[in-house]
Design a protein around this motif. Structure first.
Motif, PDB file in Angstrom:
ATOM      1  N   TRP A 149       0.854  -1.349   0.040  1.00 26.71           N
ATOM      2  CA  TRP A 149       0.007   0.023  -0.017  1.00 26.71           C
ATOM      3  C   TRP A 149       1.042   1.122   0.154  1.00 26.71           C
ATOM      4  O   TRP A 149       0.645   2.203  -0.588  1.00 26.71           O
ATOM      5  N   THR A 150       2.135   1.241   0.688  1.00 27.07           N
ATOM      6  CA  THR A 150       2.967   2.406   0.802  1.00 27.07           C
ATOM      7  C   THR A 150       3.228   2.744  -0.407  1.00 27.07           C
ATOM      8  O   THR A 150       3.676   3.903  -0.761  1.00 27.07           O
ATOM      9  N   ASP A 151       3.826   1.427  -1.281  1.00 29.96           N
ATOM     10  CA  ASP A 151       4.523   1.738  -2.715  1.00 29.96           C
ATOM     11  C   ASP A 151       3.304   2.251  -3.296  1.00 29.96           C
ATOM     12  O   ASP A 151       3.691   3.170  -4.340  1.00 29.96           O
ATOM     13  N   VAL A 152       2.037   1.867  -3.259  1.00 30.45           N
ATOM     14  CA  VAL A 152       0.809   2.529  -4.351  1.00 30.45           C
ATOM     15  C   VAL A 152       0.859   4.117  -4.015  1.00 30.45           C
ATOM     16  O   VAL A 152       0.764   4.961  -4.791  1.00 30.45           O
ATOM     17  N   PHE A 153       0.824   4.404  -2.563  1.00 33.24           N
ATOM     18  CA  PHE A 153       0.694   5.679  -2.018  1.00 33.24           C
ATOM     19  C   PHE A 153       1.646   6.486  -2.543  1.00 33.24           C
ATOM     20  O   PHE A 153       1.637   7.733  -2.875  1.00 33.24           O
ATOM     21  N   THR A 154       3.041   6.025  -2.527  1.00 32.12           N
ATOM     22  CA  THR A 154       4.117   6.997  -2.792  1.00 32.12           C
ATOM     23  C   THR A 154       4.170   7.227  -4.519  1.00 32.12           C
ATOM     24  O   THR A 154       4.780   8.228  -5.028  1.00 32.12           O
ATOM     25  N   LEU A 155       3.665   6.002  -5.097  1.00 37.47           N
ATOM     26  CA  LEU A 155       3.518   6.103  -6.598  1.00 37.47           C
ATOM     27  C   LEU A 155       2.720   7.300  -6.928  1.00 37.47           C
ATOM     28  O   LEU A 155       2.784   8.325  -7.873  1.00 37.47           O
ATOM     29  N   ILE A 156       1.496   7.587  -6.362  1.00 42.83           N
ATOM     30  CA  ILE A 156       0.415   8.368  -6.441  1.00 42.83           C
ATOM     31  C   ILE A 156       1.112   9.781  -6.193  1.00 42.83           C
ATOM     32  O   ILE A 156       1.116  10.784  -6.899  1.00 42.83           O
ATOM     33  N   GLU A 157       1.973   9.948  -4.929  1.00 46.65           N
ATOM     34  CA  GLU A 157       2.442  11.126  -4.500  1.00 46.65           C
ATOM     35  C   GLU A 157       3.499  11.645  -5.677  1.00 46.65           C
ATOM     36  O   GLU A 157       3.632  12.770  -5.847  1.00 46.65           O
ATOM     37  N   GLU A 158       4.608  10.591  -6.014  1.00 46.04           N
ATOM     38  CA  GLU A 158       5.398  11.028  -7.314  1.00 46.04           C
ATOM     39  C   GLU A 158       4.516  11.635  -8.546  1.00 46.04           C
ATOM     40  O   GLU A 158       5.041  12.362  -9.068  1.00 46.04           O
ATOM     41  N   LYS A 159       3.452  10.860  -8.842  1.00 49.62           N
ATOM     42  CA  LYS A 159       2.720  11.267 -10.186  1.00 49.62           C
ATOM     43  C   LYS A 159       2.394  12.755 -10.007  1.00 49.62           C
ATOM     44  O   LYS A 159       2.277  13.547 -10.896  1.00 49.62           O
ATOM     45  N   LEU A 160       2.003  13.093  -8.509  1.00 46.68           N
ATOM     46  CA  LEU A 160       1.364  14.373  -8.577  1.00 46.68           C
ATOM     47  C   LEU A 160       2.266  15.448  -8.120  1.00 46.68           C
ATOM     48  O   LEU A 160       2.021  16.667  -8.427  1.00 46.68           O
ATOM     49  N   GLU A 161       3.268  15.129  -7.161  1.00 48.84           N
ATOM     50  CA  GLU A 161       4.230  16.062  -6.877  1.00 48.84           C
ATOM     51  C   GLU A 161       5.668  16.069  -7.486  1.00 48.84           C
ATOM     52  O   GLU A 161       6.412  16.904  -7.219  1.00 48.84           O
ATOM     53  N   GLY A 162       5.860  14.980  -8.167  1.00 49.19           N
ATOM     54  CA  GLY A 162       7.238  14.833  -8.902  1.00 49.19           C
ATOM     55  C   GLY A 162       8.143  14.062  -8.109  1.00 49.19           C
ATOM     56  O   GLY A 162       7.687  13.333  -7.227  1.00 49.19           O
ATOM     57  N   ASN A 163       9.690  14.090  -8.566  1.00 50.55           N
ATOM     58  CA  ASN A 163      10.396  13.351  -8.082  1.00 50.55           C
ATOM     59  C   ASN A 163      10.776  13.696  -6.445  1.00 50.55           C
ATOM     60  O   ASN A 163      10.320  14.916  -6.067  1.00 50.55           O
ATOM     61  N   PRO A 164      11.565  12.744  -5.964  1.00 50.60           N
ATOM     62  CA  PRO A 164      11.945  13.271  -4.436  1.00 50.60           C
ATOM     63  C   PRO A 164      12.255  14.549  -4.073  1.00 50.60           C
ATOM     64  O   PRO A 164      11.897  15.406  -3.118  1.00 50.60           O
ATOM     65  N   ALA A 165      13.177  15.093  -5.114  1.00 52.94           N
ATOM     66  CA  ALA A 165      13.752  16.600  -4.971  1.00 52.94           C
ATOM     67  C   ALA A 165      12.762  17.814  -5.176  1.00 52.94           C
ATOM     68  O   ALA A 165      12.533  18.432  -4.115  1.00 52.94           O
ATOM     69  N   GLN A 166      11.782  17.399  -6.005  1.00 56.15           N
ATOM     70  CA  GLN A 166      10.487  18.276  -6.018  1.00 56.15           C
ATOM     71  C   GLN A 166       9.547  18.120  -4.983  1.00 56.15           C
ATOM     72  O   GLN A 166       9.034  19.027  -4.661  1.00 56.15           O
TER      73      GLN A 166
END
Ligand code: SF4
Ligand code: SF4
Length: 501
Positions: A149-166
């Motif tokens: 579930w964490t993997d899916v949640f962080t995937l959504i986060e990446e799609k919306l907010e960008g890569n870790p630096a962003q």
């Protein structure tokens, strides 16, 4: 923490050979590679190990273990789709707690069959122990709902907010409408997944069709709404906010796994003998004149780690054995023209160049397999011997028998019929023996409500001349017709008692 040491042993794969050949020409194309590495070194400053006081924004990169991780996680689709599977016109798997009935593909399991549940729990506990002994926290890395579930949640986060630096920049940025909108969409998406998780969980117990009918019009009971709310909030908090910190700091399994591992357990391991002394690549450095090991100290293995572990510190309890650092390091090795496998799945013995016995030669593996087979056999036996009706026969002890005016003897019995089907049935009882018997004061059949135990009383009579001993074995047989015309039966052994001869 233990540290692995080993002599250098390049990975012997087709691609590794190509990489090896590339390393020979490293100086010629070194400029391009240095440019790549400059970029990686520039971002390396952001990566540090998990101290528990900040959110880990792990980098996502493609690779073999990433693909395997997604494939393994896809098993969880059963959780969402399973309640919609039909069998014989009803939900294939339904844990009907209010009626204390559990339907598994046409078989009905009642509380008295719960010994099978104990075996099932034993089976999964041993399976987890086997997996841990052989491959560390492989369950955590690939199957655990928290990591999936964490993997899916962080995937959504990446799609919306960008890569870790962003993402880090957005977190630090002052309030703006754009930030509010992005964060709101993310949190709503997380909450929606939490709701779908809770709804799917309850569907296994309440019935998917009924849940869709009742839930949105307010007809479901309070427990249903409470369970869905609890799961929605729990999923949102655990996978959205706490995520890897659960694996690192909260999960009890991380604490006990140490006793299950040994020197032969295969886990992602940094080849210290090959990688050290680690050191960043320098301009003008060639394979011939470098003084460092193969680790270019780029921190990519830390960057991709979902729990923020530095695998170069040795095997540690925060490592969930996901293999993502292997993908990261292999990509770096490809870039710098060195063989893959600086981090790889290996045992401590293997890393130290010792002989690692094959899996089937380890006594512990055979003990685990034996327990698994016993537990599985018990479950299969239990499921295959489940009957649709259950019959119990209690012999009246006081008096043990009575003598009738015609000289024959009579015994009294109480029968208890458990109807495990979904239908109310009329169940007929017959008695079989080696001598002629007469069954009296028994209705043609006993009406038995579904899911309930129905008692009934009957008398069995045997003529004096047919009684050859103190007791006669009897077999009670319960027979019923199902609505589809098929006949179901259950039988129970008992005995008839007469006077001492
Ligand atoms: S150290 Fe490697 S294997 Fe362990 S959790 Fe981090 S990325 Fe996964
Ligand atoms: S182990 Fe690999 S990924 Fe990690 S710092 Fe060294 S070279 Fe980079």
């Amino acid at each position: 923490m233990r540290r692995a040491r080993a002599s250098f042993e390049p990975e012997r794969t087709g691609s590794a050979i190509v990489v090896d050949q590339m390393s020979e020409s490293f100086p010629a194309s070194g400029g391009a590679r240095h440019a790549d590495m400059d970029e990686i070194y520039a971002e390396a400053e952001h990566w540090h190990v998990n101290t528990g006081n900040e959110t880990i924004h792990a980098k996502r990169i493609p690779g073999r273990w990433r693909t395997i991780k997604w494939l393994a996680a896809s098993v969880w689709l059963i959780f969402f789709l399973g309640p919609y599977l039909r069998w014989d016109g009803r939900q294939a798997v339904l844990f009907d707690i209010p009626n204390r009935q559990y339907h598994l593909f046409g078989a009905t399991v009642l509380p008295q069959d719960f010994w099978m549940l104990s075996l099932l729990l034993l089976f999964f506990a041993i399976l987890l122990a086997v997996a841990t002994a052989l491959a560390g926290r492989v369950y955590c890395g690939y199957f655990c709902f928290q990591t999936v579930w964490t993997d899916v949640f962080t995937l959504i986060e990446e799609k919306l907010e960008g890569n870790p630096a962003q993402r880090r920049r957005l977190d630090a940025a002052p309030f703006s409408l754009k930030k509010l909108r992005t964060k709101a969409i993310k949190h709503l998406s997380w909450a929606l997944i939490g709701f779908i998780t809770g709804f799917s969980f309850v569907a296994w117990f309440y019935g998917a069709d009924k849940l869709w009918r009742d839930f949105f019009v307010g007809d479901a009971n309070v427990a249903v709404y409470a369970a869905v709310a609890l799961f929605t909030v729990g999923t949102y908090v655990l996978a959205g906010w706490m995520r890897e910190q659960v694996c690192f700091w909260l999960c009890p399994y991380a604490r006990i796994q140490g006793v299950m591992l040994d020197r032969t357990t295969v886990v992602p391991t940094y080849d210290e003998g090959r990688g050290e002394p680690r050191g960043r690549m320098k301009k003008g450095e060639t394979e011939a004149n470098r003084t460092t090991g193969d680790c270019v100290d780029c921190s990519q293995c830390v960057a991709v780690c979902p729990t923020g572990v530095d695998i170069r510190q040795g095997q540690q309890e925060g490592c969930i054995t996901c293999g993502l650092c292997i993908d990261a390091c292999n990509a770096v090795m490809d870039k710098v023209g060195r063989p893959r496998g600086l981090i790889r799945y290996a045992s401590l013995d293997e890393m130290e160049g010792k002989h690692a016995p094959p899996m089937f030669a380890r006594p512990r593996v055979w003990v685990y397999i034996a327990i698994l087979v016993i537990a599985l056999s018990g479950i299969i036996y239990g499921l295959s011997s489940l009957t649709a009706i259950d019959l119990k026969v209690l012999h009246e002890r006081a008096p043990l028998y009575v003598q009738l005016s015609d000289g024959s003897f009579q015994n009294k019995y109480t029968v208890k019929l458990l109807n495990k089907t979904n239908e109310d049935l009329d169940i007929a009882i017959s008695v079989e023996a080696d001598v002629p018997v007469t069954v009296t004061r028994l209705e043609d059949s006993i009406p038995a409500k579904h899911g309930e135990v129905t008692p009934g009383i009957l008398f069995v009579k045997i003529r004096r001349q047919d009684l050859s001993g103190e007791s006669v074995p009897l077999t009670f047989v319960a027979t019923a017709q199902l609505p589809n015309g098929s006949e179901i039966k259950a039988s129970r052994e008992s005995a008839f008692f007469g006077p001492t001869q």
